[in-house]
Design an enzyme around this catalytic site. Structure first.
Site, short mmCIF file in Angstrom:
data_model
loop_
_atom_site.label_atom_id
_atom_site.label_comp_id
_atom_site.label_asym_id
_atom_site.label_seq_id
_atom_site.Cartn_x
_atom_site.Cartn_y
_atom_site.Cartn_z
N ASP A 32 -71.29 108.21 105.15
CA ASP A 32 -72.51 108.81 104.61
C ASP A 32 -73.09 109.77 105.64
O ASP A 32 -73.10 109.48 106.84
CB ASP A 32 -73.52 107.71 104.28
CG ASP A 32 -74.67 108.18 103.41
OD1 ASP A 32 -75.40 109.11 103.84
OD2 ASP A 32 -74.85 107.63 102.33
N ILE A 33 -73.56 110.93 105.19
CA ILE A 33 -74.12 111.91 106.14
C ILE A 33 -75.53 111.54 106.60
O ILE A 33 -76.02 112.10 107.57
CB ILE A 33 -74.10 113.35 105.57
CG1 ILE A 33 -74.93 113.45 104.29
CG2 ILE A 33 -72.68 113.84 105.33
CD1 ILE A 33 -75.16 114.87 103.82
N ASN A 89 -76.28 101.32 93.07
CA ASN A 89 -77.52 101.73 92.41
C ASN A 89 -77.16 102.36 91.07
O ASN A 89 -76.16 103.07 90.97
CB ASN A 89 -78.28 102.74 93.27
CG ASN A 89 -78.62 102.20 94.64
OD1 ASN A 89 -79.10 101.08 94.78
ND2 ASN A 89 -78.36 102.98 95.67
N GLU A 97 -79.23 108.28 93.57
CA GLU A 97 -79.63 109.66 93.87
C GLU A 97 -78.58 110.69 93.46
O GLU A 97 -78.90 111.83 93.18
CB GLU A 97 -79.95 109.80 95.36
CG GLU A 97 -81.16 108.99 95.78
CD GLU A 97 -81.46 109.09 97.26
OE1 GLU A 97 -80.78 109.87 97.96
OE2 GLU A 97 -82.37 108.38 97.71
N HIS A 102 -70.91 105.31 92.68
CA HIS A 102 -70.51 105.09 94.08
C HIS A 102 -71.13 103.79 94.58
O HIS A 102 -72.15 103.35 94.07
CB HIS A 102 -70.92 106.26 94.97
CG HIS A 102 -72.40 106.53 95.02
ND1 HIS A 102 -73.09 107.12 93.99
CD2 HIS A 102 -73.31 106.28 96.00
CE1 HIS A 102 -74.36 107.23 94.32
NE2 HIS A 102 -74.53 106.74 95.54
N HIS A 104 -72.17 101.70 98.26
CA HIS A 104 -72.46 101.83 99.69
C HIS A 104 -71.97 100.57 100.38
O HIS A 104 -72.28 99.46 99.95
CB HIS A 104 -73.97 101.94 99.92
CG HIS A 104 -74.63 103.10 99.27
ND1 HIS A 104 -75.00 104.22 99.97
CD2 HIS A 104 -75.00 103.31 97.98
CE1 HIS A 104 -75.58 105.07 99.13
NE2 HIS A 104 -75.60 104.54 97.92
#
Length: 115
Positions: A32-33, A89, A97, A102, A104
């Site tokens: 993740d950025i 999510n 978002e 996806h 995490h």
């Protein structure tokens, strides 16, 4: 906001740089950025699925593969013994978002419970 899924499509196609941790014909995993933990990996299917609501009989194998690879990455990153979170999510009120399914994988420090 609906086209924000294009960033993940571009990562899969290698059109934008990402630190890819794992990839196969079904999924891609990358750092993740904006990490929320020392280890923060995003795991996405290589085919577009907008949210978990679109998981069905035809594509459910991808979802289980995402979790399987998340666990393999946790072991590789040496966070499996101390603990980690796998977070999914769904839609705006669920905290999603990017409109692309996806999960995490977070770990590497003590993480707070969400309840």
């Amino acid at each position: 906001m609906k086209n924000n899924h294009l960033i993940f499509k571009k990562i899969i196609k290698k059109e934008i740089p990402a630190k890819i941790i794992y990839e196969d014909k079904l999924i891609t995993a990358f750092e993740d950025i904006k990490p929320k933990a020392p280890v923060h990996i995003l795991i996405i299917p290589n085919i577009f699925i907008e949210t978990s609501n679109e998981i069905n009989k035809k594509n459910k194998y991808i979802f289980s593969h995402m979790f399987y690879i998340a666990i393999k990455i946790a072991k590789k990153k040496k966070i499996s013994q101390d603990g980690y979170k796998i977070i999914l999510n769904c839609n705006k009120n669920g905290g999603q978002e990017i409109n692309y399914l996806h999960i995490h994988l977070l770990g590497g420090k003590k993480l707070k419970a969400l309840y």
